[in-house]
Design a protein around this motif. Structure first.
Motif, PDB file in Angstrom:
ATOM      1  N   GLU A 158    -105.025 -40.315 -68.558  1.00  0.00           N
ATOM      2  CA  GLU A 158    -105.219 -39.365 -69.651  1.00  0.00           C
ATOM      3  C   GLU A 158    -104.036 -39.536 -70.604  1.00  0.00           C
ATOM      4  N   TRP A 159    -104.312 -39.453 -71.907  1.00  0.00           N
ATOM      5  CA  TRP A 159    -103.262 -39.673 -72.905  1.00  0.00           C
ATOM      6  C   TRP A 159    -103.203 -38.474 -73.842  1.00  0.00           C
ATOM      7  N   THR A 162    -101.488 -46.422 -76.998  1.00  0.00           N
ATOM      8  CA  THR A 162    -102.701 -47.229 -76.792  1.00  0.00           C
ATOM      9  C   THR A 162    -102.424 -48.379 -75.837  1.00  0.00           C
ATOM     10  N   GLU A 163    -101.280 -49.050 -76.021  1.00  0.00           N
ATOM     11  CA  GLU A 163    -100.929 -50.191 -75.178  1.00  0.00           C
ATOM     12  C   GLU A 163    -100.725 -49.750 -73.720  1.00  0.00           C
ATOM     13  N   LEU A 164    -100.001 -48.645 -73.513  1.00  0.00           N
ATOM     14  CA  LEU A 164     -99.747 -48.160 -72.144  1.00  0.00           C
ATOM     15  C   LEU A 164    -101.050 -47.730 -71.469  1.00  0.00           C
ATOM     16  N   SER A 165    -101.915 -47.028 -72.199  1.00  0.00           N
ATOM     17  CA  SER A 165    -103.178 -46.567 -71.632  1.00  0.00           C
ATOM     18  C   SER A 165    -104.034 -47.744 -71.197  1.00  0.00           C
ATOM     19  N   LEU A 173    -102.715 -40.926 -63.828  1.00  0.00           N
ATOM     20  CA  LEU A 173    -101.536 -41.035 -64.687  1.00  0.00           C
ATOM     21  C   LEU A 173    -101.764 -40.277 -65.987  1.00  0.00           C
ATOM     22  N   LEU A 174    -100.817 -39.429 -66.339  1.00  0.00           N
ATOM     23  CA  LEU A 174    -100.832 -38.742 -67.635  1.00  0.00           C
ATOM     24  C   LEU A 174     -99.738 -39.366 -68.497  1.00  0.00           C
ATOM     25  N   ILE A 175    -100.143 -39.876 -69.654  1.00  0.00           N
ATOM     26  CA  ILE A 175     -99.191 -40.441 -70.616  1.00  0.00           C
ATOM     27  C   ILE A 175     -99.045 -39.457 -71.767  1.00  0.00           C
ATOM     28  N   ASP A 218    -104.966 -33.505 -62.337  1.00  0.00           N
ATOM     29  CA  ASP A 218    -103.915 -33.512 -61.311  1.00  0.00           C
ATOM     30  C   ASP A 218    -103.278 -34.906 -61.259  1.00  0.00           C
ATOM     31  N   PRO A 219    -102.224 -35.140 -62.025  1.00  0.00           N
ATOM     32  CA  PRO A 219    -101.660 -36.489 -62.095  1.00  0.00           C
ATOM     33  C   PRO A 219    -100.751 -36.801 -60.911  1.00  0.00           C
ATOM     34  N   LEU A 220    -100.840 -38.042 -60.468  1.00  0.00           N
ATOM     35  CA  LEU A 220     -99.873 -38.522 -59.492  1.00  0.00           C
ATOM     36  C   LEU A 220     -98.534 -38.743 -60.190  1.00  0.00           C
ATOM     37  N   LEU A 221     -98.608 -39.291 -61.417  1.00  0.00           N
ATOM     38  CA  LEU A 221     -97.417 -39.545 -62.233  1.00  0.00           C
ATOM     39  C   LEU A 221     -97.628 -39.023 -63.645  1.00  0.00           C
ATOM     40  N   VAL A 222     -96.528 -38.625 -64.270  1.00  0.00           N
ATOM     41  CA  VAL A 222     -96.534 -38.295 -65.697  1.00  0.00           C
ATOM     42  C   VAL A 222     -95.489 -39.182 -66.371  1.00  0.00           C
TER      43      VAL A 222
END
Length: 470
Positions: free
Chosen positions: A30-31, A16-19, A5-7, A48-52
């Motif tokens: 990764e943030w 910070t909370e989401l990570s 997951l890339l935030i 290579d993120p599954l989701l962004v």
């Protein structure tokens, strides 16, 4: 498949909370706080993120611009966009760029978890399809049509050219067993439609009524037994390829209906009134001469001319026997892997017999012969006795029939190794002496103990041995 997951979020507390939340849920996170940092993570660090999960508006630009910039490098990542102020143009552009969802801030974490889980399932499904397509692409490249003959080389060249152009229809000709199905898969998985379905139908395998229903589909109640709506194979192949094998067996009235569907680019299910648009590449194959059939009225000439945008004719194996040198080792290796065998040596006599056969069943017949021989092999030597080619006598069987009671014939052309000769001699003499150990030992000029040892070594067990007088 890793849950990555890339935030992209510039609000430090929210980021910070989401990570922390998704890392505790097993995600590799990764943030990034800016678009430039996110671009570096995606393009330079090759994350290579599954989701962004991205804020729409960031200090250095709009997240939609980043989606557009990295689409080619990360086409199978799902994007979820968060925004404090939604706008219609941004929403439309986000959907057009393929964003999975467009959420307004503040977003409840429980609701976000549900959307994340759904997007992850979608991304995983896309990646599985992509990997399957990539595997098929490697398996069914033009090089998969094996052979060093001039004819095989010409077929490969034409297949390679056809995979580069968006043709609408093609006829594949050739005798049964020449590889028409393989050619069809090469054309589909090597072409631009590879990520869409390839649907196959053998027109000779179904009666007329069932063939029509399978091809065009039907609505519930269209005929007796039609309890539910059934999309036809043409509809299922939309965007991809429909492979119609043995199309020469299709009834003339269905040929007319197929032609109209191809020309109009829509299909209507049996019992339905809705016209369903379709975009399908048609590959038609037949072991009969469709051009001659069209001349004699056995195949619709208008359908023939519509399908014959290109024609690919596959040679019979008897015309390209030099290709045996590539095909046989290829099949041996495949069946070695499947059956756990270790066949490595193909004696010269086997090659002679393979070249002497005319292969009426073509490559399919050759594959079956090699499979039988590999499965029945006992060591690294390709067993000649299991070739069983029509019109060719088995060398060991013919030798035992023609030999006199005090003679044994053995091939000295390298087709039998020393161990095989030893086993064959003992087995033959045992049989001629009704499995009497003493008589067999005398005939071979050895002792009973030595003979018993060699019988055990070669695994020549028989109920006759235990009951015979020694």
């Amino acid at each position: 498949m890793r849950a990555t997951l890339l935030i992209i979020e510039d609000e430090i507390l929210l980021g910070t909370e989401l990570s922390r939340h998704y890392q505790s849920g097993g995600w590799e996170v990764e943030w990034a706080t800016t678009l430039s940092q996110a671009r570096s993570i995606l393009l330079e660090q090759h994350f290579d993120p599954l989701l962004v999960l991205s804020d729409m508006s960031l200090p250095d630009g709009n997240a939609l611009d980043l989606i557009e910039a990295v689409q080619g490098q990360h086409p199978h990542a799902e994007w979820l966009l968060l925004t404090g102020y939604g706008s219609v143009p941004d929403s439309v552009r986000a959907l057009r760029l393929g964003a999975y969802d467009f959420l307004e801030k503040p977003c409840e974490l429980e609701h976000l978890d549900l959307v994340i889980a759904s997007a992850a399932r979608s991304a995983r499904a896309q990646r599985r399809l992509f990997y399957q397509v990539q595997q098929h692409h490697r398996q069914y490249s033009p090089q998969a049509f094996v052979g060093r003959s001039q004819s095989a080389q010409e077929v490969r060249k034409l297949l390679a050219k056809l995979t580069e152009v968006p043709f609408s229809a093609l006829i594949i000709g050739g005798e049964t067993g020449t590889g028409k199905g393989l050619a069809a898969r090469i054309l589909h998985y090597g072409g631009e439609r590879a990520q869409h379905p390839m649907v196959e139908l053998n027109c000779a395998a179904l009666p007329r009524e069932l063939l029509e229903s399978e091809l065009f589909g039907h609505e519930a109640g269209a005929f007796t037994g039609a309890k539910a709506r059934h999309p036809g194979l043409i509809e299922q192949a939309n965007g991809g390829t429909l492979f119609l094998d043995e199309i020469g067996e299709m009834p003339l009235d269905l040929q007319a209906k197929l032609l109209k569907t191809i020309e109009d680019r829509w299909v209507r299910r049996l019992g339905g009134s809705k016209e369903i648009p379709i975009d399908v590449q048609i590959l038609a194959a037949s072991n009969r001469d469709l051009e001659e059939m069209a001349k004699h009225g056995d195949f619709r000439s208008d359908l023939y001319h519509r399908l014959s945008v290109f024609r690919l004719n596959l040679p019979a194996l008897r015309e390209i026997k030099e290709d045996l040198e590539e095909l046989v080792p290829l099949f041996v290796a495949a069946f070695n892997a499947e059956a756990g065998r270790q066949v490595k040596v193909i004696p010269e006599r086997v090659w002679t017999r393979l070249h002497a056969h005319d292969w009426p069943g073509n490559v399919r017949e050759l594959r079956n012969v090699v499979e039988r021989c590999v499965l029945f092999s006992e060591d690294a030597v390709f067993p000649e006795q299991w070739l069983q080619l029509p019109g060719q006598a088995n060398s060991l069987a013919s030798a035992s029939h023609t030999a006199s009671p005090d003679q044994i014939f053995l091939p000295l052309d390298g087709s039998m190794v020393l161990e095989e000769m030893d086993r064959y001699i003992i087995e033959t003499v045992l049989r001629r002496n009704d499995y009497n150990i003493a008589a067999t030992a005398r005939a071979l000029g050895t002792t009973r103990e030595t003979l018993r040892y060699r019988i055990q070594k070669h695994g020549l067990k028989s109920s006759k041995l235990s009951s015979s007088r020694s």
